[in-house]
Scaffold this motif. Structure first.
Motif, PDB file in Angstrom:
ATOM      1  N   ASP A 127       0.800  -1.156   0.009  1.00  0.00           N
ATOM      2  CA  ASP A 127       0.030  -0.112  -0.005  1.00  0.00           C
ATOM      3  C   ASP A 127       0.941   1.590  -0.080  1.00  0.00           C
ATOM      4  O   ASP A 127       1.711   1.443   1.010  1.00  0.00           O
ATOM      5  N   THR A 150       1.082   5.421   0.297  1.00  0.00           N
ATOM      6  CA  THR A 150       0.336   6.354   0.492  1.00  0.00           C
ATOM      7  C   THR A 150       1.231   7.725   0.293  1.00  0.00           C
ATOM      8  O   THR A 150       2.429   7.911   0.420  1.00  0.00           O
ATOM      9  N   GLU A 170       1.148  11.790   1.024  1.00  0.00           N
ATOM     10  CA  GLU A 170       0.485  12.961   1.923  1.00  0.00           C
ATOM     11  C   GLU A 170       1.451  14.283   1.878  1.00  0.00           C
ATOM     12  O   GLU A 170       2.571  14.110   1.473  1.00  0.00           O
ATOM     13  N   ARG A 183      -4.918  13.217   0.972  1.00  0.00           N
ATOM     14  CA  ARG A 183      -4.230  12.127   0.960  1.00  0.00           C
ATOM     15  C   ARG A 183      -4.669  10.972  -0.046  1.00  0.00           C
ATOM     16  O   ARG A 183      -5.788  10.779  -0.137  1.00  0.00           O
ATOM     17  N   THR A 205      -4.028   6.856  -1.377  1.00  0.00           N
ATOM     18  CA  THR A 205      -3.316   5.610  -1.144  1.00  0.00           C
ATOM     19  C   THR A 205      -3.718   4.594  -2.454  1.00  0.00           C
ATOM     20  O   THR A 205      -4.692   4.560  -2.904  1.00  0.00           O
TER      21      THR A 205
END
Length: 206
Positions: A77, A79, A81, A87, A89
């Protein structure tokens, strides 16, 4: 028959290092981060988490690119930011010896601004009045040691010198108050809530 067995054994011995190398070979994830207009976004925190809970992170460079190497094969995963952006993912599968390219476009998120005002809760009536008010109680008047009210008023910064006990030439024998240098004739004096009249026949100042 024996030659065949020996040949098979030799091939297995030679294949063992290749199998071990294939099992220990890792992959990597690389890519670039841009915004909705296509401009590069540096400083984005890229966090990669595996199914086993292993977490790796990096930050995009000035060109908006990132690289995370030495990743074991498997699903991850990823992500992205950054303050001011939503955000995001994504899921990716890393294969041994094959780099995975993942270019991401971030969307501008809802930016919230918080304003915090701190101060005293003590009420200040003088701040809401027409003009600042100075109040003196009986004890303060006693501590000043003054016997004349005009002398006490002259000690206040908003009162200017007018007719008082220090004036001799041209004195009418009265005491007047010149408040904020507007003239003693324009100063309103109340005694027990009632307006005082003029001090003498030659001036209208109370």
């Amino acid at each position: 028959m024996k030659r065949t067995v020996w040949l098979m054994a030799a091939l297995m011995v030679l294949a063992l290092p290749l199998v071990g190398a294939a099992q220990t070979e890792t992959g990597r994830i690389t890519g670039a981060v841009t915004d909705s207009t296509g401009g590069v976004v540096p400083g984005v925190t890229v966090t990669i988490k595996s199914e086993t809970g292993t977490v790796r992170s990096t930050v995009t460079d000035s060109a908006g690119r990132y690289v995370v190497a030495n990743l074991a094969p498997g699903p991850y995963d990823v992500t992205f930011e950054l303050a001011g952006f939503t955000r995001q993912t994504n899921k990716v599968v890393v294969s041994a010896g094959q780099p995975v390219t993942m270019d991401t476009k971030l969307q501008v998120g809802g930016q919230t601004e918080q304003v915090q005002v701190t101060g005293s809760l003590i009420p200040r009536p003088t701040l809401e009045a027409m003009s600042p008010v100075t109040t003196l109680d009986v004890e303060e008047l006693t501590y000043r040691g003054m016997t004349r009210v005009e002398d006490l008023l002259q000690s206040l910064p908003q009162v200017f010198a007018a007719q008082n006990s220090t004036v001799s030439n041209g004195s009418s024998g009265t005491a007047t108050v010149d408040l904020r240098y507007l003239g003693s004739q324009r100063t309103l004096v109340l005694l027990d809530g009632r307006r005082m009249s003029s001090g003498d026949a030659f001036t209208t100042a109370p």
